[in-house]
Design a protein around this motif. Structure first.
Motif, mmCIF file in Angstrom:
data_model
loop_
_atom_site.group_PDB
_atom_site.id
_atom_site.type_symbol
_atom_site.label_atom_id
_atom_site.label_comp_id
_atom_site.label_asym_id
_atom_site.label_seq_id
_atom_site.Cartn_x
_atom_site.Cartn_y
_atom_site.Cartn_z
ATOM 1 N N ILE A 169 0.832 -1.208 0.000
ATOM 2 C CA ILE A 169 0.000 0.000 0.000
ATOM 3 C C ILE A 169 0.864 1.255 0.000
ATOM 4 N N THR A 170 1.917 1.243 0.825
ATOM 5 C CA THR A 170 2.858 2.370 0.876
ATOM 6 C C THR A 170 4.240 1.876 1.294
ATOM 7 N N ASP A 171 5.276 2.599 0.820
ATOM 8 C CA ASP A 171 6.654 2.238 1.210
ATOM 9 C C ASP A 171 6.923 2.606 2.651
ATOM 10 N N ASN A 172 6.023 3.424 3.165
ATOM 11 C CA ASN A 172 6.247 4.051 4.445
ATOM 12 C C ASN A 172 5.565 3.300 5.590
ATOM 13 N N VAL A 173 6.078 2.106 5.923
ATOM 14 C CA VAL A 173 5.486 1.325 7.012
ATOM 15 C C VAL A 173 6.506 1.243 8.138
ATOM 16 N N VAL A 174 6.137 1.722 9.322
ATOM 17 C CA VAL A 174 7.067 1.646 10.451
ATOM 18 C C VAL A 174 6.512 0.725 11.533
ATOM 19 N N ILE A 175 7.435 0.079 12.236
ATOM 20 C CA ILE A 175 7.039 -0.799 13.343
ATOM 21 C C ILE A 175 7.228 -0.017 14.635
ATOM 22 N N ASP A 176 6.164 0.103 15.407
ATOM 23 C CA ASP A 176 6.252 0.857 16.658
ATOM 24 C C ASP A 176 7.235 0.186 17.617
ATOM 25 N N LYS A 177 7.912 1.022 18.401
ATOM 26 C CA LYS A 177 8.912 0.552 19.353
ATOM 27 C C LYS A 177 8.364 -0.505 20.317
ATOM 28 N N GLY A 178 7.100 -0.329 20.694
ATOM 29 C CA GLY A 178 6.498 -1.233 21.679
ATOM 30 C C GLY A 178 6.360 -2.675 21.194
ATOM 31 N N VAL A 179 6.549 -2.899 19.882
ATOM 32 C CA VAL A 179 6.350 -4.250 19.326
ATOM 33 C C VAL A 179 7.459 -5.202 19.760
ATOM 34 N N LEU A 180 8.701 -4.705 19.752
ATOM 35 C CA LEU A 180 9.832 -5.602 19.999
ATOM 36 C C LEU A 180 10.623 -5.267 21.252
ATOM 37 N N GLN A 193 10.704 -4.028 25.451
ATOM 38 C CA GLN A 193 9.973 -3.896 26.693
ATOM 39 C C GLN A 193 9.983 -2.417 27.066
ATOM 40 N N LEU A 194 8.788 -1.833 27.155
ATOM 41 C CA LEU A 194 8.716 -0.401 27.439
ATOM 42 C C LEU A 194 8.769 -0.180 28.942
ATOM 43 N N SER A 195 9.448 0.883 29.335
ATOM 44 C CA SER A 195 9.496 1.168 30.767
ATOM 45 C C SER A 195 8.102 1.624 31.195
ATOM 46 N N PRO A 196 7.753 1.389 32.478
ATOM 47 C CA PRO A 196 6.385 1.612 32.927
ATOM 48 C C PRO A 196 5.890 3.047 32.725
ATOM 49 N N ASP A 197 6.816 4.036 32.650
ATOM 50 C CA ASP A 197 6.358 5.420 32.522
ATOM 51 C C ASP A 197 6.261 5.880 31.063
ATOM 52 N N THR A 198 6.518 4.987 30.102
ATOM 53 C CA THR A 198 6.385 5.364 28.690
ATOM 54 C C THR A 198 4.910 5.530 28.340
ATOM 55 N N VAL A 199 4.613 6.567 27.550
ATOM 56 C CA VAL A 199 3.250 6.685 27.028
ATOM 57 C C VAL A 199 3.175 5.783 25.811
ATOM 58 N N VAL A 200 2.367 4.722 25.901
ATOM 59 C CA VAL A 200 2.341 3.769 24.799
ATOM 60 C C VAL A 200 1.257 4.127 23.806
ATOM 61 N N ARG A 201 1.559 3.872 22.532
ATOM 62 C CA ARG A 201 0.573 4.155 21.495
ATOM 63 C C ARG A 201 -0.492 3.071 21.452
ATOM 64 N N SER A 202 -0.108 1.869 21.848
ATOM 65 C CA SER A 202 -1.049 0.761 21.824
ATOM 66 C C SER A 202 -1.143 0.183 23.231
#
Ligand code: AMP
Ligand code: MG
Length: 337
Positions: A204-215, A217-226
């Motif tokens: 669909i587009t060349d512009n596909v990014v993988i969010d950091k939270g996918v791979l 471990q986010l620290s507990p104070d990160t604002v997560v997109r998902s």
């Protein structure tokens, strides 16, 4: 409350839809995993989903529709990229995040001003939504922290006595949750990998990014997109470690470290040859692994495994979804050899 198992003839589907219209919670089949459905526009009904699952209130629900024409009433703006994705991947296991209209209660969106929408390809799911005449919010039909259910019996095990009915549509076809994406300008961001892969979206587009939270471990104070990414996903009681290695090095490692309480998750029976260890074969390609992973994790608990070593899935195609789920089951423990 008695939980009835319903068949998939029209009368049964109408009956299930009637329960949903009345504000009840019903277990429904989808092509990914079984969902715990309720009228997405009814605050009380949606509240009952959270209660039945024991789900944290800030973890938003995905809203299911039966036809693209139902989308406009629910969301403020449909970016052109989203229309293209809908044309290519709906009905199917793709959830798209949009700015929500006020008709979507905050309870459904977990307090966010956005909402995730999906049109499932499972024909029973779509028929139920059509009969109900309302969009259906449906998270996976398991207790929070349990593995996602891929049969009506799995749902029954977790939800017996908590909901009035489950529609038995047979086994799920995909067995891994939908891909969740959002749109930013002309790019697509993968918030949760699923059956629709990064490679599929790249059409669909060349512009596909993988969010950091996918791979990571986010620290507990990160604002997560998902928001779902910050919650502990299903983890078996066993201490799971992913071993990123070829078959030979995997064998060497588990032979040295495994014992009678160890179970290996392997691609091929030969991965565990001559080690004397017990193993579960979860498939030699990513599609099989997506289908078998949750069952394999359940089996670890049934066997009573104390440690588990899993061969590391491919990180491309649907393999990325398998890796993402396994990573959470393993509490992000990976050993690269
Ligand atoms: P499930 O638990 O399979 O029902 O999937 C729901 C997950 O989809 C949530 O835990 C989020 O990670 C994601 N999700 C749903 N709605 C949104 C949203 N509005 N924004 C970002 N992620 C969302
Ligand atoms: Mg879930």
């Amino acid at each position: 409350m008695e939980t009835r198992l319903l068949l998939t003839d029209d009368d049964s589907l109408r009956y299930a839809a009637g329960l949903l219209k009345e504000g009840k919670v019903v277990g429904i089949p989808t092509e990914t995993v079984y969902g715990l459905g309720a009228n997405a526009l009814d605050v009380d009904a949606v509240g009952d989903i959270f209660k039945a699952k024991g789900r944290p209130q800030d973890n938003p629900l995905i809203v299911h529709i039966s036809d693209i024409s139902e989308l406009e009433a629910l969301v403020e703006d449909i970016p052109p990229l989203a229309r293209k994705c809908a044309e290519s991947f709906w009905p199917g296991p793709l959830t798209m995040i949009f700015k929500k209209k006020p008709i979507i209660p905050d309870t459904t969106s977990g307090g966010l001003d956005t909402v995730g929408i999906r049109m499932p390809s499972n024909k029973y799911a779509r028929q139920i939504i059509k009969f109900a005449g309302v969009p259906i919010a449906a998270p996976s039909a398991n207790l929070s922290g349990s593995p996602s259910p891929t049969t009506a019996m799995h749902v029954f095990k977790d939800m017996n006595g908590r909901i009035p009915a489950i529609v038995d549509g047979g086994m799920s076809a995909v067995d891994v949750e939908s891909t969740v994406i959002s749109f930013e300008g002309d790019s697509i961001r993968i918030l949760r990998p699923g059956f629709i892969s990064k490679e599929d979206l790249a059409e669909i587009t060349d512009n596909v990014v993988i969010d950091k939270g996918v791979l990571e471990q986010l620290s507990p104070d990160t604002v997560v997109r998902s928001p779902g990414m910050k919650y502990r996903h299903y983890s078996p009681s066993a201490d799971v470690t992913i071993i990123d290695a070829d078959a030979e090095h995997f064998r060497g490692y588990v032979k040295e470290h495994g014992d009678s309480d160890t179970v290996c998750l392997v691609f091929n029976d030969s991965d565990c040859d001559e080690t004397g260890l017990r193993y579960i074969n979860y498939g030699s390609d990513s599609k099989q692994q997506a289908q078998r992973l949750f069952d394999a994790l359940r089996e670890l608990d049934e066997i009573g495994a104390k440690t588990a070593y899993a061969r590391c899935p491919e990180k491309t195609g649907v393999g990325l979804a398998v890796y993402n789920r396994l990573l959470r089951a393993a509490g992000f423990q990976v050993i690269k050899l």
